[in-house]
Scaffold this active site. Structure first.
Site, PDB file in Angstrom:
ATOM      1  CE  LYS A 210      -3.879   2.381   0.469  1.00  0.00           C
ATOM      2  NZ  LYS A 210      -3.575   3.628   1.118  1.00  0.00           N
TER       3      LYS A 210
ATOM      4  CD  GLU B 224      -3.269   8.025  -3.971  1.00  0.00           C
ATOM      5  OE1 GLU B 224      -3.256   8.979  -3.166  1.00  0.00           O
ATOM      6  OE2 GLU B 224      -3.743   6.908  -3.693  1.00  0.00           O
TER       7      GLU B 224
END
Length: 319
Positions: free
Chosen positions: A179, A186
């Site tokens: 993550k 991102e």
């Protein structure tokens, strides 16, 4: 029939925790929820979900074995909550399963897992992505932990996901590591989109950016959920009066730090973090690219923006 799945207690009813509680409840799990402040507890109760602000009561409601506790708290509070004698730490016992679904640094998760294992407590770290759309569309879940206990908790992750966008990735720390990198990627993607739209907006062609986005959305190489969310921005948001101050959550910094330890060049992610750091300067808050990135964060995660107003409370994307 209700409550045919494992019972689970969720600690923390913020944006993500509340969604997780609601989605599991709808999937027929026996959900118990805890939150320090009363308002989220009241909202859960209105939906028929058992909830309390009393930690002792929340733990004692979980009589099923093994007890499964999902912690969904800010990373700055997670350590104290799991180990502190005033919080969950004083109630944990051998055989319990603890899931940290927040944004914790993976090395901390490795350490926490090892400490809990010494007490016979099983720890899973879950990287949880999906923002404010996760409850409706299913979360993307990246999980690390003791493989032998995976069959016990897998039904929980499957129910929270869209069906196949979850995975057991390895030993403790693997979920939060994955993550962390996801969030680094991102950052880079969002900055590239923001900069691209700034160039489009500055062009001499007086482009309708909603039309450009509609074309980008289908069949183009850059089509993505982030581009879909740009369609919401051009339909719903007051871009002109939005501040380009972009908050950050620290995970890109962790990604950069880890990449340097591995000898990996991540200059795009580094530059995207630098842009966010520099956005505290008022002169940078007028940058069109910064405004787009700030609004993208609002669209997918419900993150606060500085200034501006929406025509609608939330985007209308069907994605």
């Amino acid at each position: 029939m209700k409550n045919t799945h494992p019972s689970i207690t969720i600690f923390g009813l913020g944006r993500m925790g509340a969604q997780i509680a609601r989605r599991l409840h709808k999937a027929d799990f026996a959900v118990h929820a805890w939150n320090r402040s009363a308002e989220p507890v009241t909202e859960m109760k209105k939906l028929g979900i058992w909830a309390t602000s009393d930690l002792d009561e929340a733990v004692k409601m979980h009589s099923q074995s093994p007890r499964i506790f999902w912690v969904m708290l800010p990373h700055a509070f997670t350590e104290e909550f799991i180990f502190g004698k005033e919080y969950l730490g004083k109630y944990l016992k051998k055989g319990d399963i603890v899931i940290d679904g927040g944004n914790s640094y993976y090395k901390e998760s490795v350490r926490r897992g090892a400490l809990l294992a010494k007490r016979g407590i099983h720890f899973f770290d879950s990287g949880t992505s999906g923002g404010v759309w996760g409850e409706k569309n299913g979360f993307a879940l990246m999980i690390g932990g003791p493989k032998a206990k995976w069959p016990i908790v897998e039904p929980i992750f499957k129910a929270l996901s869209a069906g196949d966008n979850y995975a057991y990735l390895g030993t403790t720390g693997a979920g939060h590591f994955t993550k962390m990198v996801h969030n680094g990627i991102e950052y880079g993607m969002m900055e590239a989109i923001g900069e691209g739209y700034a160039v489009l907006e500055a062009s001499p062609f007086k482009l309708n950016l909603a039309d450009v986005t509609r074309v980008y959305q289908k069949g183009s190489v850059v089509r993505s959920w982030l581009i879909d969310l740009c369609a919401n921005i051009f339909a719903d948001e007051d871009i002109k009066n939005t501040s380009g101050k972009i908050d950050s959550n620290g995970e890109a910094e962790w990604t950069i730090k880890t990449a340097k330890e591995f000898g990996i060049d991540v200059r795009v992610i580094e530059d995207s973090l630098k842009v966010r750091t520099e956005s505290v300067d008022p002169k940078n808050q007028q940058k069109y690219s910064n405004k787009i990135v700030a609004l993208l964060r609002k669209q997918f995660g419900g993150h606060a923006i500085h200034g501006g107003s929406s025509k609608k409370v939330k985007g209308t994307s069907k994605k």
